[in-house]
Scaffold this active site. Sequence first.
Site, mmCIF file in Angstrom:
data_model
loop_
_atom_site.group_PDB
_atom_site.id
_atom_site.type_symbol
_atom_site.label_atom_id
_atom_site.label_comp_id
_atom_site.label_asym_id
_atom_site.label_seq_id
_atom_site.Cartn_x
_atom_site.Cartn_y
_atom_site.Cartn_z
ATOM 1 C CE LYS A 64 -4.512 -1.474 0.396
ATOM 2 N NZ LYS A 64 -5.550 -0.807 -0.650
ATOM 3 C CB SER A 315 -0.975 -8.361 -0.657
ATOM 4 O OG SER A 315 -1.585 -8.754 0.187
#
Length: 330
Positions: A64, A315
Amino acid sequence: MTLPASETAIPDVEISYAAIEQAAARLVDRAQITPVLGSRTVNDRTGAQVFFKCENFQRTGSFKFRGAFNALSQLTPEQKQRGVLAFSSGNHAQGMALAGQILNIPTTIAMPQDAPAVKQAATRGYGAEVILYDRASVKREELCEQIAIERGATVIPPYDHPDIIAGQGTAAKELIEQVGSLDLLLVCCGGGGLLSGCAIAAHALSPQCRVIGVEPAAADDATRSFYTRTLQTVHNPDTIADGARTPFLGKLTFPLVLRHVQDMVTVSDEALLRSMAFLWERLKIVVEPTGALAAAALLEGIVKAPGSRVGVMISGGNVDLTKIASLLIH
């Protein structure tokens, strides 16, 4: 649930690979070049050559940061002075908070009260103001709109923003530059920012590569949307993959997923726990539940690709160890 037609009108938008290249240039010396790990055990088990792209080693512990820094770095001086506002269960919050700290931009994050404590603490630690809300009774988009009007802040959503999508796509760009062309790329899916960005990058650099998105079975709105080609929604799904508890794909990410992704699959929470334990034990890396989605699809045999070169996006690694440990023991 299918959204009303008035809420599913989607623009004909495209994110170019050039935008991903530009994002990568902005991230030089800002984002980590994350490692790629392999495992002979995984290769033997799957019959494929598997490359795990470890975004759990990215700054703030997830991919992110890439999108957050790319978006914030392009704000006008006036927007930077007024500050930014975001809503997030944790990883976008941390990415925004750190990017704001680096760029000296005041950052406010609306987080659900049940967001993992480790993510709340880290977000505050990076200097952001955190506003907690009850996700059962409050719509986060409406809350943020109200706060933004009061403060004059710029809202940067967690996935439905062109600069966020382009920034996330740098993860796949980096992976293919590290290991070469791929036959298959598996990517987790919440709101679709990482999935759509990575699909654009993968097809630009490795045109034969098939991209498959992976969701929790309890939060399968994107998979249903993909197969019906109509935007579907889910309300507060009960899944340990907190990063994939988004209600629906975005107005930008939905058409991008339809255009660039070849398939969508789902995995159960039980499969996620097994895959997390495997990655911890065999690869010696800490992976959060959402971060294990793509790996679970391969390790559980939901996606089979014998003889192929397979990329797997890990992720993130921001996990509440006390909660997960109790789940793994049981």
